[in-house]
Enzyme design. Sequence first.
Site, mmCIF file in Angstrom:
data_model
loop_
_atom_site.group_PDB
_atom_site.id
_atom_site.type_symbol
_atom_site.label_atom_id
_atom_site.label_comp_id
_atom_site.label_asym_id
_atom_site.label_seq_id
_atom_site.Cartn_x
_atom_site.Cartn_y
_atom_site.Cartn_z
ATOM 1 N N TYR A 10 72.114 16.857 68.092
ATOM 2 C CA TYR A 10 71.539 15.959 67.000
ATOM 3 C C TYR A 10 72.130 16.167 65.558
ATOM 4 C CZ TYR A 10 68.458 12.884 64.434
ATOM 5 O OH TYR A 10 68.066 11.701 63.856
ATOM 6 N N ASP A 66 75.742 23.066 62.392
ATOM 7 C CA ASP A 66 74.403 22.324 61.845
ATOM 8 C C ASP A 66 73.328 23.353 62.107
ATOM 9 O OD1 ASP A 66 72.033 20.782 61.849
ATOM 10 O OD2 ASP A 66 73.248 19.047 62.779
ATOM 11 N N LYS A 75 65.934 20.061 55.906
ATOM 12 C CA LYS A 75 64.497 19.856 55.326
ATOM 13 C C LYS A 75 64.203 21.255 54.919
ATOM 14 C CE LYS A 75 63.837 19.061 60.211
ATOM 15 N NZ LYS A 75 63.618 17.966 61.178
HETATM 16 N N1 PMP Z 1 70.624 17.876 62.649
HETATM 17 C C1 PMP Z 1 69.558 18.615 63.377
HETATM 18 C C2 PMP Z 1 70.071 19.669 63.931
HETATM 19 C C3 PMP Z 1 68.309 18.236 63.232
HETATM 20 O O1 PMP Z 1 67.440 18.462 63.971
HETATM 21 C C4 PMP Z 1 68.170 16.883 62.321
HETATM 22 C C5 PMP Z 1 66.650 16.332 62.167
HETATM 23 N N2 PMP Z 1 65.595 17.325 62.751
HETATM 24 C C6 PMP Z 1 69.249 16.579 61.380
HETATM 25 C C7 PMP Z 1 70.295 17.105 61.880
HETATM 26 C C8 PMP Z 1 68.735 15.322 60.522
HETATM 27 O O2 PMP Z 1 68.150 15.638 59.576
HETATM 28 P P1 PMP Z 1 67.098 14.568 58.940
HETATM 29 O O3 PMP Z 1 65.986 14.153 59.803
HETATM 30 O O4 PMP Z 1 66.698 15.247 57.322
HETATM 31 O O5 PMP Z 1 68.117 13.384 58.337
#
Ligand code: PMP
Length: 477
Positions: free
Chosen positions: A180, A275, A303
């Site tokens: 993700y 990521d 976050k």
């Molecule tokens: N990358 C990963 C691995 C995530 O788990 C998430 C959301 N939990 C995101 C990107 C996207 O972050 P956001 O919800 O702050 O847009």
Amino acid sequence: MSKYLDCYDYAAIHAQAEHVVKHRKKLRRDVVQKYLDWFDTHCATSKLRFQQAQEVIPGGIEHNLANNHPFPISIDRAEGAYLYDEDGNRYYDLLMAGGPTILGNNYFGKECAQFIIDKAPLTGLYSEYERKLAELVCQYYPSVEMFRMLGSGTEADMIGVRLARAFTKKKEIIRIRGGYHGWSDQFIYNASEAPEDAACLNGIPVECFQSTHCVEPNDIEALEQQFIENEKFGGTAAFVMEAIGQDSGAVPLTREYHAAARELCKKYGALLIFDEVVTAFRLGMGGAQAEFGSKPDLTIFGKIIGGGYPCAGGVGGRREIMEMLAAGINKNRDKKVRVGGTLSANPLTAYAGCLTIEELAKTNAHETLAKASDYFMKEIAGLTEKYDVPALVFNHQSILHIDVAGSQHIPTIYKKDDPEFARQSKEASQCVMEFAMALAAEGTIISGGGKTYLSCATAPLVDEILGSYERVFKGFE
Ligand code: PMP
């Protein structure tokens, strides 16, 4: 048959996943009914709120981090280890806002409120906390020579790719199936892995993701093959991976795969992007890259960087790449990569991020969390054995995988065109949904899917939290 597993032993995890998928158990129907009745009698205000919200909010809910079955719980406040709903129910919080509130809910509430009163949360101008936060990130991430704060993980992933394409002058992107990386046109779940899934693609032109290629986790040969294939189209700009594997490590990556990813990126002139939205500052101060001893070219932060305050995300990495970003005062703007964001690096979030990172280091939080998590997970494994519930039970420190469905592993077991694939996927999502609903009724709110989190506030309460799990495991077939 549900042993506590080592998160780096992919072979054992894969074998157990196959067992869970093929011998999955469900909660008994009478037990499910009991929990549905509980929601009706104990969460009447939440139910009403959901009905009201559906009038003005599409679908009635704007967060999909947690389970929302039979209806979303309307939270009134959060403090320390607990969430309180509008009906006055108290829950142990194992969702932790999807991971960022490592220290516990509202840990720096007073300090941040005072900051707003004294200084204001938003000015649109530079504040000293931006630099302080960037320095802290650079201090704990040797691969990060410069850092740029953004508004979310989604934005940071978008900018990471834009930078990689500008820097390498190549276009193709490789990612791992199931990973993700936010919900941008290019990365939204399933777009590049299941273009036939129309529900994911409404409103997204195919060109947005046709240069993004998915590879299977832990298959080094397939990864190199994709690099070779991409050479025909001018080459690969970046390989983007959740550093511990998809869905916060639900399908963990091996150390060999990590080493190969670094090597192959070098060989084919691509950037390696980790990521670390979930893992940075949660998997120890140095995140997954310290854990794996690997050095990405760019790291995506999310976050956690704001300690749970909105809006937070960022990208960091090698100076020569990062210097291509064009916000601020820059010469040669025509050679730069555009980036913006009114709420990016807002003073409040930068301040909260600095407080959080300094506190995590000062309290040696990760050591305490890792110990509590290991203990908790061993006890959970014991409970799954006691009640004979097939489950995957392993943790990456305080990222916990207690998975009674094996959803993330279904594509590693069945081919997409096998009718069993669709049947399994449906059954698994029902199982996940009912498990989370049951736990909420038993007093613990977890994250969606098979993963969840401990915080410094919940860590001392794990013996009590085990009670919720035990009552739920008792209700399985
Ligand atoms: N990358 C990963 C691995 C995530 O788990 C998430 C959301 N939990 C995101 C990107 C996207 O972050 P956001 O919800 O702050 O847009």
